[in-house]
Design a protein around this motif. Structure first.
Motif, mmCIF file in Angstrom:
data_model
loop_
_atom_site.group_PDB
_atom_site.id
_atom_site.type_symbol
_atom_site.label_atom_id
_atom_site.label_comp_id
_atom_site.label_asym_id
_atom_site.label_seq_id
_atom_site.Cartn_x
_atom_site.Cartn_y
_atom_site.Cartn_z
ATOM 1 N N ASP A 3 0.825 -1.237 0.049
ATOM 2 C CA ASP A 3 -0.200 0.169 -0.022
ATOM 3 C C ASP A 3 0.777 1.291 -0.042
ATOM 4 O OD1 ASP A 3 -2.334 -1.497 0.143
ATOM 5 O OD2 ASP A 3 -2.368 -1.491 2.197
ATOM 6 N N SER A 4 1.966 1.219 0.872
ATOM 7 C CA SER A 4 2.759 2.463 0.880
ATOM 8 C C SER A 4 4.223 2.021 1.263
ATOM 9 C CB SER A 4 2.137 3.471 1.685
ATOM 10 O OG SER A 4 1.790 2.955 2.878
ATOM 11 N N TYR A 7 7.480 4.134 3.065
ATOM 12 C CA TYR A 7 7.739 5.400 3.683
ATOM 13 C C TYR A 7 8.860 5.394 4.299
ATOM 14 C CZ TYR A 7 4.495 3.632 6.844
ATOM 15 O OH TYR A 7 3.969 2.856 7.902
ATOM 16 N N ILE A 26 6.872 -0.333 5.619
ATOM 17 C CA ILE A 26 5.625 -0.386 4.529
ATOM 18 C C ILE A 26 4.243 -0.586 5.362
ATOM 19 C CG2 ILE A 26 7.299 -1.345 2.752
ATOM 20 C CD1 ILE A 26 6.286 -4.034 3.477
ATOM 21 N N ASP A 27 3.162 -0.439 4.732
ATOM 22 C CA ASP A 27 2.029 -0.879 4.791
ATOM 23 C C ASP A 27 1.481 -1.732 3.796
ATOM 24 O OD1 ASP A 27 2.317 1.078 6.927
ATOM 25 O OD2 ASP A 27 0.869 2.445 5.871
ATOM 26 N N LYS A 78 8.051 -1.395 -4.549
ATOM 27 C CA LYS A 78 8.096 0.178 -4.676
ATOM 28 C C LYS A 78 9.345 0.787 -4.394
ATOM 29 C CE LYS A 78 3.025 1.254 -3.087
ATOM 30 N NZ LYS A 78 2.920 1.867 -4.221
ATOM 31 N N LYS A 83 11.663 4.567 -3.344
ATOM 32 C CA LYS A 83 11.571 5.829 -2.913
ATOM 33 C C LYS A 83 13.070 6.350 -2.758
ATOM 34 C CE LYS A 83 10.350 7.485 1.130
ATOM 35 N NZ LYS A 83 10.286 8.587 0.549
#
Length: 287
Positions: free
Chosen positions: A134-135, A137, A155-156, A280, A282
């Motif tokens: 989901d994310s 960060y 993470i989520d 993901k 970042k």
């Protein structure tokens, strides 16, 4: 049989008087036992890169050298429809066999076949699904008794309900895996959903020890694995405590799913998996 000798001195205290005794250990070289690191991947929402199968053999446990790579094998994968995908040896990366056209599909088994030195090895797995991340960060964590303080990543994700799922995480900085598979970290790198089935997982740290500097590019890969692959990885991480690469030979042989059809007395080590991957990326920002 070839052997390697190691000499060391043992100091023995006998009745308050010391003496030195030279002890010579003669250790046999290991047999040419095949080690397989193979994982077909299907990336969610992204084009697939080349599929890789890495082959090596056992090195002597005390040799201090890299595991010898296998460069003369025939490697292929067959799907349920009988389509055969040959894997070609990459001369720039000895022991690495690649295919650029195979993209795994769900609901069909894939059979790996390796022919090497008169033996035929096989393994079979089907594609395992994985939920999305989901994310991803960054989060600043203060120093404590066990860990350094600094910027870490979390993470989520939402675990699917009414089914059992197994996860394997890879955390990459500038393309290099920074998670070490030591026994204390093994429960962070792999997990079943036993305690969070059907729940949303918030603020999960695949590696609580790694601190990142601003500007670093970080990629988190969430990989769906089967129960048998989970069991294999758990045993591997508990025994090796090294780098997490499947070709790093642990002190005791851990059997995977690769069988020797020609001579069952000479099994291969390692595991062949077929895994869906969510990832993901970042760039770490200053706090």
């Amino acid at each position: 049989m070839k052997s390697i000798q190691y000499t060391f001195f043992a100091a023995l205290t006998l009745l308050a008087s010391g003496c030195e005794k030279e002890i010579t250990l003669t250790l046999p070289n290991p047999p040419d036992q095949l080690v397989v690191e193979g994982r077909l991947e299907r990336l969610k929402g992204a084009p697939n890169g080349p599929q890789l199968i890495i082959l090596s053999t056992l090195a002597n446990y005390f040799s201090g050298t890299a595991t010898p790579r296998v460069t003369d094998a025939q490697v292929s994968i067959r799907d349920l429809n009988g389509t055969v995908y040959p894997f070609n040896h990459d001369t720039q990366q000895p022991g690495t066999y690649t295919n650029t056209s195979l993209v795994p599909e769900f609901n069909q088994p894939y059979t790996l076949t390796i022919v090497w030195r008169g033996n035929t090895y096989q393994a079979q797995e089907s594609l395992v699904r994985v939920t999305d991340i989901d994310s991803l960060y960054q989060q600043f964590e203060a120093e404590n008794t066990f860990e350094d303080g600094g910027i870490k990543v979390a993470i989520d994700f939402s675990d699917p309900a009414n089914e059992t799922n197994y996860y394997f995480w890879e955390l990459l900085e500038e393309g290099q895996n920074v998670i070490k598979a030591d026994p204390g970290n093994s429960q962070n790198i792999i997990s079943s959903d036993r305690f969070f089935n059907g729940m949303q997982v918030i603020g999960y740290f695949p590696n609580e020890e790694k601190v990142f500097e601003p500007g670093a590019e970080v990629t988190l890969r969430q990989i769906g694995i089967s129960r048998s692959q989970y069991d294999f990885l758990f045993q591997l991480f508990e025994q090796t405590g090294q780098t997490g690469q499947l070709i790093d030979v642990p002190p005791a042989a851990i059997r995977g799913n690769v069988v020797n059809l020609t001579d069952p007395r000479k099994p291969a080590l390692g595991y062949f998996g077929v895994n869906e991957v969510a990832q993901k990326t970042k760039v770490i920002q200053p706090e």
